[in-house]
Design a protein around this motif. Structure first.
Motif, PDB file in Angstrom:
ATOM      1  N   LEU A 115       0.812  -1.218   0.000  1.00  0.00           N
ATOM      2  CA  LEU A 115       0.000   0.000   0.000  1.00  0.00           C
ATOM      3  C   LEU A 115       0.849   1.274   0.000  1.00  0.00           C
ATOM      4  N   ALA A 116       2.066   1.188  -0.466  1.00  0.00           N
ATOM      5  CA  ALA A 116       2.903   2.385  -0.559  1.00  0.00           C
ATOM      6  C   ALA A 116       2.228   3.403  -1.486  1.00  0.00           C
ATOM      7  N   GLY A 117       2.015   4.582  -0.994  1.00  0.00           N
ATOM      8  CA  GLY A 117       1.350   5.625  -1.775  1.00  0.00           C
ATOM      9  C   GLY A 117      -0.158   5.641  -1.652  1.00  0.00           C
ATOM     10  N   ASN A 118      -0.724   4.650  -0.943  1.00  0.00           N
ATOM     11  CA  ASN A 118      -2.184   4.600  -0.787  1.00  0.00           C
ATOM     12  C   ASN A 118      -2.660   5.076   0.590  1.00  0.00           C
ATOM     13  N   ILE A 119      -1.733   5.429   1.475  1.00  0.00           N
ATOM     14  CA  ILE A 119      -2.119   5.784   2.841  1.00  0.00           C
ATOM     15  C   ILE A 119      -1.859   7.267   3.090  1.00  0.00           C
ATOM     16  N   ARG A 120      -2.879   7.935   3.576  1.00  0.00           N
ATOM     17  CA  ARG A 120      -2.752   9.346   3.966  1.00  0.00           C
ATOM     18  C   ARG A 120      -2.625   9.369   5.497  1.00  0.00           C
ATOM     19  N   PHE A 121      -1.397   9.529   5.997  1.00  0.00           N
ATOM     20  CA  PHE A 121      -1.138   9.511   7.425  1.00  0.00           C
ATOM     21  C   PHE A 121      -1.479  10.860   8.073  1.00  0.00           C
ATOM     22  N   GLU A 122      -1.562  10.842   9.411  1.00  0.00           N
ATOM     23  CA  GLU A 122      -1.795  12.047  10.216  1.00  0.00           C
ATOM     24  C   GLU A 122      -2.997  12.845   9.693  1.00  0.00           C
ATOM     25  N   THR A 123      -4.060  12.105   9.433  1.00  0.00           N
ATOM     26  CA  THR A 123      -5.286  12.706   8.919  1.00  0.00           C
ATOM     27  C   THR A 123      -6.438  12.291   9.818  1.00  0.00           C
ATOM     28  N   ASN A 124      -6.886  13.225  10.621  1.00  0.00           N
ATOM     29  CA  ASN A 124      -7.942  12.934  11.593  1.00  0.00           C
ATOM     30  C   ASN A 124      -9.313  13.168  10.962  1.00  0.00           C
ATOM     31  N   ILE A 125     -10.181  12.170  11.030  1.00  0.00           N
ATOM     32  CA  ILE A 125     -11.514  12.277  10.432  1.00  0.00           C
ATOM     33  C   ILE A 125     -12.420  13.073  11.365  1.00  0.00           C
ATOM     34  N   LEU A 126     -12.992  14.137  10.855  1.00  0.00           N
ATOM     35  CA  LEU A 126     -13.904  14.963  11.642  1.00  0.00           C
ATOM     36  C   LEU A 126     -15.367  14.650  11.342  1.00  0.00           C
ATOM     37  N   ASN A 127     -15.675  14.338  10.084  1.00  0.00           N
ATOM     38  CA  ASN A 127     -17.063  14.074   9.720  1.00  0.00           C
ATOM     39  C   ASN A 127     -17.121  13.382   8.364  1.00  0.00           C
ATOM     40  N   ILE A 128     -18.059  12.441   8.236  1.00  0.00           N
ATOM     41  CA  ILE A 128     -18.332  11.786   6.960  1.00  0.00           C
ATOM     42  C   ILE A 128     -19.806  11.973   6.653  1.00  0.00           C
ATOM     43  N   ARG A 129     -20.124  12.453   5.460  1.00  0.00           N
ATOM     44  CA  ARG A 129     -21.519  12.678   5.077  1.00  0.00           C
ATOM     45  C   ARG A 129     -21.669  12.456   3.573  1.00  0.00           C
TER      46      ARG A 129
ATOM     47  N   LEU B 292     -14.669  15.294   5.853  1.00  0.00           N
ATOM     48  CA  LEU B 292     -13.990  16.448   6.432  1.00  0.00           C
ATOM     49  C   LEU B 292     -12.871  15.947   7.333  1.00  0.00           C
ATOM     50  N   VAL B 293     -11.645  16.398   7.059  1.00  0.00           N
ATOM     51  CA  VAL B 293     -10.493  15.918   7.819  1.00  0.00           C
ATOM     52  C   VAL B 293      -9.689  17.089   8.367  1.00  0.00           C
ATOM     53  N   HIS B 294      -8.955  16.790   9.412  1.00  0.00           N
ATOM     54  CA  HIS B 294      -7.977  17.731   9.965  1.00  0.00           C
ATOM     55  C   HIS B 294      -6.596  17.171   9.681  1.00  0.00           C
ATOM     56  N   ASP B 295      -5.844  17.890   8.856  1.00  0.00           N
ATOM     57  CA  ASP B 295      -4.479  17.476   8.529  1.00  0.00           C
ATOM     58  C   ASP B 295      -3.587  17.838   9.707  1.00  0.00           C
ATOM     59  N   LEU B 296      -3.108  16.828  10.431  1.00  0.00           N
ATOM     60  CA  LEU B 296      -2.322  17.076  11.638  1.00  0.00           C
ATOM     61  C   LEU B 296      -0.939  17.623  11.322  1.00  0.00           C
ATOM     62  N   LYS B 297      -0.454  17.428  10.103  1.00  0.00           N
ATOM     63  CA  LYS B 297       0.870  17.931   9.727  1.00  0.00           C
ATOM     64  C   LYS B 297       0.827  19.441   9.485  1.00  0.00           C
ATOM     65  N   THR B 298      -0.269  19.919   8.914  1.00  0.00           N
ATOM     66  CA  THR B 298      -0.359  21.342   8.568  1.00  0.00           C
ATOM     67  C   THR B 298      -1.351  22.105   9.429  1.00  0.00           C
ATOM     68  N   SER B 299      -2.065  21.384  10.317  1.00  0.00           N
ATOM     69  CA  SER B 299      -3.090  22.000  11.181  1.00  0.00           C
ATOM     70  C   SER B 299      -4.144  22.729  10.360  1.00  0.00           C
ATOM     71  N   THR B 300      -4.542  22.117   9.246  1.00  0.00           N
ATOM     72  CA  THR B 300      -5.579  22.688   8.400  1.00  0.00           C
ATOM     73  C   THR B 300      -6.691  21.671   8.196  1.00  0.00           C
ATOM     74  N   GLU B 301      -7.882  22.183   7.861  1.00  0.00           N
ATOM     75  CA  GLU B 301      -9.006  21.327   7.550  1.00  0.00           C
ATOM     76  C   GLU B 301      -9.260  21.329   6.056  1.00  0.00           C
ATOM     77  N   LYS B 302      -9.687  20.205   5.544  1.00  0.00           N
ATOM     78  CA  LYS B 302     -10.019  20.106   4.121  1.00  0.00           C
ATOM     79  C   LYS B 302     -11.088  19.031   3.962  1.00  0.00           C
ATOM     80  N   THR B 303     -11.770  19.044   2.825  1.00  0.00           N
ATOM     81  CA  THR B 303     -12.787  18.041   2.525  1.00  0.00           C
ATOM     82  C   THR B 303     -12.308  17.169   1.374  1.00  0.00           C
ATOM     83  N   LEU B 304     -12.313  15.869   1.608  1.00  0.00           N
ATOM     84  CA  LEU B 304     -11.931  14.900   0.589  1.00  0.00           C
ATOM     85  C   LEU B 304     -13.187  14.209   0.071  1.00  0.00           C
ATOM     86  N   TYR B 305     -13.204  13.866  -1.201  1.00  0.00           N
ATOM     87  CA  TYR B 305     -14.396  13.282  -1.818  1.00  0.00           C
ATOM     88  C   TYR B 305     -14.098  11.884  -2.366  1.00  0.00           C
ATOM     89  N   TYR B 306     -15.019  10.957  -2.103  1.00  0.00           N
ATOM     90  CA  TYR B 306     -14.880   9.582  -2.551  1.00  0.00           C
ATOM     91  C   TYR B 306     -16.222   9.075  -3.070  1.00  0.00           C
TER      92      TYR B 306
END
Length: 585
Positions: free
Chosen positions: A124-138, A149-163
């Motif tokens: 799974l090299a390249g398939n894992i997004r580490f230090e990413t705290n899940i805040l909400n799934i909808r 909605l995730v909190h990137d622990l490396k940059t202390s920023t929030e972003k929304t990922l789509y799947y």
């Protein structure tokens, strides 16, 4: 009970290009992501808040000296067999543990951590997004796809990922549960001077615990461990090995099995214990004899009683020891596999008086002097620190809001009269000694096969892996991952035709759990009520394999030997090839 249908429509190449988000990098998350990638999904991303792969086995959580029992609930330190060659997936062999000849192949926490890391780096090299705290799934816009909605622990920023699809692999329970009177806020209000922590954070607070009390001082204040489960025993044993005074306070502790020498595969890895446990469907003549006849019921009862007594004897637990206040080995699911007697284990330390045991007892609150705890019976104990091994809540609640829980059908739901009356179906003589639970039947989450919420069964864009309560988490999670991939691909799969049929099937499973393990649901969260196939995980795996239209009962054997044939992960090493051939044919 329910009518089923096979779906014959397959995903197109374009659909396989759609993204799949896998939440959690533990056992279930790793094998699910790997299976999806191998099955042709081109955009699979695994999200974890940790810095390394492994979930509870990641580098940040495995503490020195940890050796694994086959434990099925608290701390999730070993929810699958714990000897070399078993705690793994079919695609990758496990390194031989150091000193395995002296421990009967027993694994350390470091062994498992290394294996999980090896698996992640290999597949799974390249398939894992580490230090990413899940805040909400909808649900995404227009009710399709998923917004995470995730909190990137490396940059202390929030972003929304789509799947396009989501698989939740956060385990049955991962949120620390605190008694109301023993919360961190309660400790602060009482001005308690020492460390107070949940056992989940034991690894990160070891230095604080070791420095707050004096080693080998019989007059020093003790570290108080609240609880009788696996995390309590592990924490107490570690501190005792370090020479720290420690007291463990509990009402009832976990049951366990033990033997003077490692059990042979014909017992430990076979279907023997699952057959002796009983199942909602008795498929063989021996199972029907054991659980539906008077003589069979007697045999089942005394087998488990003898196994309990023998295990106490093997580990030298005195008859007057508080450790005898254990849950019943047969009807409860809080069981450890202690393996063979060994120096420095929890039981050996407790027997030697290195761990003080107080039971039956409960801690009521922190003392008024800032240096003690008060028991419900009024006793006051000096305390240098308090470890709360008090269990875990649902792993789903923090990442889904109430609206999404309702939309998916993940919340607890009341049993219908039809499911409650199903108890009559399982009027087994082998269950005659089971205790009744006062009050209404516990509510459960209606999740088909423990993998897809019944309410969402027709959407084919959401699944759960790793919440099944089982004695072989690795094997069950791998087969479940194949089932989920087939479900997402719309392969030929035995499924309910309607939401109502899926719910009816889930209700049958829930009714069986209430009958077989009457106390279990009282301390489960939603994410642990989905599927309880404890000793009977082989039967559950058979159901999943038959759903996929591939052979079940893979351990083989004839009418006389099948019961003692070892179930091995190599049986499913070609499962993808079997599914591919079935799809082509």
């Amino acid at each position: 009970m329910t009518a089923t249908a096979h779906s014959h429509s397959h995903l197109t190449g374009d659909a396989l290009d759609e993204s799949v988000g896998v939440i959690g990098s533990g056992i279930a998350g790793l094998v699910t992501a790997h299976t999806l990638v191998q099955d042709g999904f081109k955009h699979v991303e695994l999200l974890t808040r940790d810095k390394t792969a492994g979930g509870v086995w990641c580098e940040e959580r495995v503490y020195p000296g940890l050796h694994i029992n086959r434990h099925l609930f608290y701390f999730f330190l070993a929810s699958s067999p714990s000897v070399h060659g078993e705690f793994r997936f079919s695609a990758l062999a496990m390194r031989e543990p150091e000193g395995h000849t002296k421990t009967g192949g027993r694994l350390s926490g470091e062994d498992v951590r290394q294996y999980m890391d090896d698996f992640a780096k290999t597949f799974l090299a390249g398939n894992i997004r580490f230090e990413t705290n899940i805040l909400n799934i909808r649900r995404g816009g227009g009710g399709t796809g998923w917004a995470v909605l995730v909190h990137d622990l490396k940059t202390s920023t929030e972003k929304t990922l789509y799947y396009s699809r989501i698989v939740v692999c956060t385990g049955g329970c991962s949120i620390p549960r605190y008694p109301e009177s023993l919360t961190l806020a309660a400790a602060k209000a009482a001005q308690f001077s020492g460390p107070v922590l949940h056992s989940m954070y034991f690894r990160s607070r070891i230095d604080d615990l070791l420095s707050c009390t004096s080693p080998d001082d019989p007059h020093a204040a003790h570290v108080i461990v609240v609880g009788g489960g696996k995390s309590a025993a592990d924490s107490a044993a570690f501190l005792a090995r370090e020479g720290r005074p420690v007291t463990m306070i509990f009402d009832t502790t976990d049951s366990f099995v033990a033997s003077p020498t490692p059990l042979p595969p014909a017992i430990r890895k076979s279907r023997f214990l699952s057959v002796m446990s009983g199942h909602k469907e008795l498929r063989s003549r021996i199972e029907r004899f054991l659980h539906t006849t008077w003589l069979g019921g007697i045999i089942v009862y005394y087998f488990w009683q003898i196994l309990t007594s023998f295990s106490f004897y093997v580990l030298g637990v005195p008859r007057d020891s508080p450790l005898r206040r254990a849950h019943d080995l047969f009807y409860n699911a809080r069981t450890n596999d202690e393996g063979i007697p060994r120096e420095g284990s929890f039981h050996s330390l407790a027997n030697a008086g290195k761990i003080n045991l107080i039971s039956p007892a409960r801690v009521a609150r922190f003392g008024d002097d800032g240096h003690s705890v008060v028991l419900e019976d009024g006793r006051t104990l000096r305390a240098a620190a308090v470890i709360l091994a008090t269990g875990y809540g649902s792993s789903w609640r923090p990442i889904f809001d109430d609206e999404t829980m309702e939309e998916l059908g993940l919340g607890r739901q009341p049993p219908r009269e039809s499911s409650v009356s199903l108890n009559e179906r399982w009027d087994y003589p082998s269950l005659d000694s089971l205790p009744s639970v006062p009050g209404d039947a516990p509510w459960t989450a209606m999740v088909y096969r423990g993998l897809v919420p019944a309410k969402s069964i027709l959407k084919r864009d959401f699944a759960v892996n790793g919440a099944t309560f089982t004695a072989h988490h690795a094997y069950v999670s791998e087969v479940s991952a194949h089932w989920i991939s087939a479900y997402f691909r719309r392969d030929s799969l035995r499924l309910p035709k309607t939401v109502e049929e899926a719910r009816a099937s889930a209700e049958v499973d829930a009714a069986w759990v209430r009958r077989r393990y009457p106390h279990v649901l009282n301390w489960f969260g939603e994410s642990n009520t989905t599927a309880v196939w404890f000793w009977t995980w082989p039967q559950f795996v058979d159901d999943l394999l038959e759903d996929m239209g591939v052979p079940s009962m893979r351990s083989g054997g004839n009418w006389l030997t099948w019961l003692f044939k070892a179930v091995d992960l190599d049986e499913i090493i070609d499962l993808k090839a079997e599914r591919d051939a079935k799809r082509r044919g």
